[in-house]
Design a protein around this motif. Sequence first.
Motif, PDB file in Angstrom:
ATOM      1  N   LYS A 241      38.002  38.346  38.180  1.00 22.03           N
ATOM      2  CA  LYS A 241      38.562  39.473  38.924  1.00 22.03           C
ATOM      3  C   LYS A 241      38.497  39.228  40.432  1.00 22.03           C
ATOM      4  N   GLU A 242      37.371  38.677  40.902  1.00 25.58           N
ATOM      5  CA  GLU A 242      37.246  38.393  42.334  1.00 25.58           C
ATOM      6  C   GLU A 242      38.264  37.346  42.768  1.00 25.58           C
ATOM      7  N   ARG A 243      38.476  36.341  41.945  1.00 27.03           N
ATOM      8  CA  ARG A 243      39.466  35.315  42.287  1.00 27.03           C
ATOM      9  C   ARG A 243      40.880  35.886  42.274  1.00 27.03           C
ATOM     10  N   GLU A 244      41.139  36.821  41.377  1.00 20.88           N
ATOM     11  CA  GLU A 244      42.456  37.452  41.327  1.00 20.88           C
ATOM     12  C   GLU A 244      42.715  38.290  42.577  1.00 20.88           C
ATOM     13  N   ILE A 245      41.658  38.936  43.074  1.00 18.64           N
ATOM     14  CA  ILE A 245      41.811  39.801  44.250  1.00 18.64           C
ATOM     15  C   ILE A 245      41.896  38.978  45.536  1.00 18.64           C
ATOM     16  N   HIS A 246      41.001  37.989  45.669  1.00 16.75           N
ATOM     17  CA  HIS A 246      40.847  37.279  46.945  1.00 16.75           C
ATOM     18  C   HIS A 246      41.399  35.856  46.938  1.00 16.75           C
ATOM     19  N   GLY A 247      41.837  35.361  45.798  1.00 18.95           N
ATOM     20  CA  GLY A 247      42.273  33.979  45.734  1.00 18.95           C
ATOM     21  C   GLY A 247      41.094  33.039  45.518  1.00 18.95           C
ATOM     22  N   ASN A 248      41.394  31.764  45.281  1.00 28.13           N
ATOM     23  CA  ASN A 248      40.330  30.806  44.952  1.00 28.13           C
ATOM     24  C   ASN A 248      39.974  29.872  46.095  1.00 28.13           C
ATOM     25  N   GLU A 249      40.401  30.207  47.285  1.00 22.45           N
ATOM     26  CA  GLU A 249      40.110  29.331  48.428  1.00 22.45           C
ATOM     27  C   GLU A 249      38.604  29.223  48.647  1.00 22.45           C
ATOM     28  N   GLY A 250      38.121  28.002  48.693  1.00 24.80           N
ATOM     29  CA  GLY A 250      36.706  27.745  48.936  1.00 24.80           C
ATOM     30  C   GLY A 250      35.815  27.892  47.722  1.00 24.80           C
ATOM     31  N   TRP A 251      36.381  28.291  46.597  1.00 29.76           N
ATOM     32  CA  TRP A 251      35.533  28.560  45.427  1.00 29.76           C
ATOM     33  C   TRP A 251      34.760  27.323  44.991  1.00 29.76           C
ATOM     34  N   ASN A 252      35.431  26.187  44.900  1.00 29.05           N
ATOM     35  CA  ASN A 252      34.810  24.985  44.347  1.00 29.05           C
ATOM     36  C   ASN A 252      33.692  24.424  45.218  1.00 29.05           C
ATOM     37  N   VAL A 253      33.628  24.865  46.454  1.00 30.38           N
ATOM     38  CA  VAL A 253      32.520  24.417  47.313  1.00 30.38           C
ATOM     39  C   VAL A 253      31.542  25.554  47.570  1.00 30.38           C
ATOM     40  N   GLY A 254      31.683  26.624  46.802  1.00 27.96           N
ATOM     41  CA  GLY A 254      30.718  27.721  46.908  1.00 27.96           C
ATOM     42  C   GLY A 254      30.961  28.646  48.068  1.00 27.96           C
ATOM     43  N   GLY A 255      32.210  28.740  48.558  1.00 24.63           N
ATOM     44  CA  GLY A 255      32.503  29.616  49.686  1.00 24.63           C
ATOM     45  C   GLY A 255      33.725  30.469  49.404  1.00 24.63           C
ATOM     46  N   GLY A 256      34.179  31.168  50.440  1.00 24.38           N
ATOM     47  CA  GLY A 256      35.356  32.012  50.313  1.00 24.38           C
ATOM     48  C   GLY A 256      35.011  33.429  49.896  1.00 24.38           C
ATOM     49  N   LYS A 257      35.971  34.339  50.096  1.00 24.21           N
ATOM     50  CA  LYS A 257      35.732  35.750  49.810  1.00 24.21           C
ATOM     51  C   LYS A 257      35.480  36.013  48.324  1.00 24.21           C
ATOM     52  N   ALA A 258      36.192  35.295  47.458  1.00 24.86           N
ATOM     53  CA  ALA A 258      36.011  35.518  46.023  1.00 24.86           C
ATOM     54  C   ALA A 258      34.599  35.149  45.591  1.00 24.86           C
ATOM     55  N   ARG A 259      34.136  34.015  46.081  1.00 22.67           N
ATOM     56  CA  ARG A 259      32.784  33.582  45.697  1.00 22.67           C
ATOM     57  C   ARG A 259      31.732  34.529  46.264  1.00 22.67           C
ATOM     58  N   MET A 260      31.914  34.962  47.478  1.00 26.80           N
ATOM     59  CA  MET A 260      30.954  35.896  48.076  1.00 26.80           C
ATOM     60  C   MET A 260      30.927  37.219  47.316  1.00 26.80           C
ATOM     61  N   GLY A 261      32.120  37.702  46.932  1.00 27.63           N
ATOM     62  CA  GLY A 261      32.190  38.941  46.179  1.00 27.63           C
ATOM     63  C   GLY A 261      31.511  38.823  44.825  1.00 27.63           C
ATOM     64  N   PHE A 262      31.715  37.688  44.154  1.00 25.99           N
ATOM     65  CA  PHE A 262      31.072  37.456  42.860  1.00 25.99           C
ATOM     66  C   PHE A 262      29.559  37.382  43.015  1.00 25.99           C
ATOM     67  N   ASP A 263      29.092  36.620  43.997  1.00 21.47           N
ATOM     68  CA  ASP A 263      27.651  36.470  44.203  1.00 21.47           C
ATOM     69  C   ASP A 263      26.972  37.821  44.435  1.00 21.47           C
ATOM     70  N   GLU A 264      27.641  38.693  45.169  1.00 30.66           N
ATOM     71  CA  GLU A 264      27.066  40.006  45.458  1.00 30.66           C
ATOM     72  C   GLU A 264      26.972  40.885  44.206  1.00 30.66           C
ATOM     73  N   LYS A 265      27.855  40.650  43.239  1.00 32.48           N
ATOM     74  CA  LYS A 265      27.876  41.476  42.031  1.00 32.48           C
ATOM     75  C   LYS A 265      26.878  41.012  40.969  1.00 32.48           C
ATOM     76  N   VAL A 266      26.365  39.803  41.082  1.00 34.92           N
ATOM     77  CA  VAL A 266      25.514  39.239  40.032  1.00 34.92           C
ATOM     78  C   VAL A 266      24.284  40.101  39.722  1.00 34.92           C
ATOM     79  N   PRO A 267      23.516  40.583  40.712  1.00 28.56           N
ATOM     80  CA  PRO A 267      22.348  41.413  40.365  1.00 28.56           C
ATOM     81  C   PRO A 267      22.718  42.657  39.571  1.00 28.56           C
ATOM     82  N   ASP A 268      23.822  43.305  39.915  1.00 30.83           N
ATOM     83  CA  ASP A 268      24.242  44.494  39.168  1.00 30.83           C
ATOM     84  C   ASP A 268      24.677  44.132  37.751  1.00 30.83           C
ATOM     85  N   ILE A 269      25.345  42.992  37.610  1.00 33.22           N
ATOM     86  CA  ILE A 269      25.762  42.540  36.274  1.00 33.22           C
ATOM     87  C   ILE A 269      24.537  42.302  35.399  1.00 33.22           C
ATOM     88  N   LEU A 270      23.521  41.656  35.978  1.00 37.24           N
ATOM     89  CA  LEU A 270      22.308  41.387  35.205  1.00 37.24           C
ATOM     90  C   LEU A 270      21.606  42.686  34.825  1.00 37.24           C
TER      91      LEU A 270
END
Length: 289
Positions: A241-270
């Motif tokens: 969902k984050e990649r769909e909203i923000h695109g995949n730029e920087g994802w493979n190197v652990g950066g970009g808005k999508a990756r940051m958005g996903f990382d922030e959601k992980v504690p709530d998901i757990l």
Amino acid sequence: MSLDPRRRPPTQQAQQQQPPIPVPPPPPPPVAIAPAPAPVPTSTTPPKTDALPDTSFKLKFCTVCASNQNRSMEAHLQLASANLPTISFGTGSLVRLPGPTIDRPNVYHFNSTTYRAIHQELAAQDQRLYTANGLLNMLGRNLSIKSYPERFQDWIPGKPRLDHAEDQGAKGTESGVVDVIITCEERCFDAVLEDLHNKGGKLNRPVHVFNVDIKDNHEEALIGGKAIRDLALTLNEAAAKEREIHGNEGWNVGGGKARMGFDEKVPDILAEWQQRWPNLPALWSLAWF
């Protein structure tokens, strides 16, 4: 002239001696006819499955236990069955399996002794014992997933895994990196974090490390594997969902808005996952390759 005795009316005594005329039983109650059951509706729609289509985005996963035999392999199978890229490891110094007595375990080397060789050795040693305790069945499952148990500390992140093309879940793991590591015991969680720290994060790539505490027996491994599958699919859905909203730029190197958005959601998901699986205590940490 006397009357024919056969035509003489019966005396009162004779009348008393005559058997009573049988009374027919009452008719049985009418049988209720049950209505015919309604036909079972059929559908041409295939049964619902949580296996992801090949075209969808997929996080890459790694499962870890002590010997890469029971818990991590059940989780490996569950994730691969959901079409998630998956590799698996153990953190022990050697592979240890139960033996004929508690002080005589069966011990093998990582990275070289195949599941098939272990299966053959234990079957020759005592087929009845190792069938009864489930080891032969477990090893039969393992050898259908990959060739041999691997040690996490010997893994070089970023080294291509081209020799594992026949493993279940191998598609997508060729680059030798993963997004999520899930251990099955707290000491394995600690060993993974320590090893990642010692390796120095040379790829500068973040990885989420979870621990799902699972007792080391076949029944609990099956339950734990399903719980890990639930966690993995939930994480993957959030990342997609984050990649769909923000695109995949920087994802493979652990950066970009999508990756940051996903990382922030992980504690709530757990936290939400823990509510669904309250009997499986979980831990989480962010580490680096």
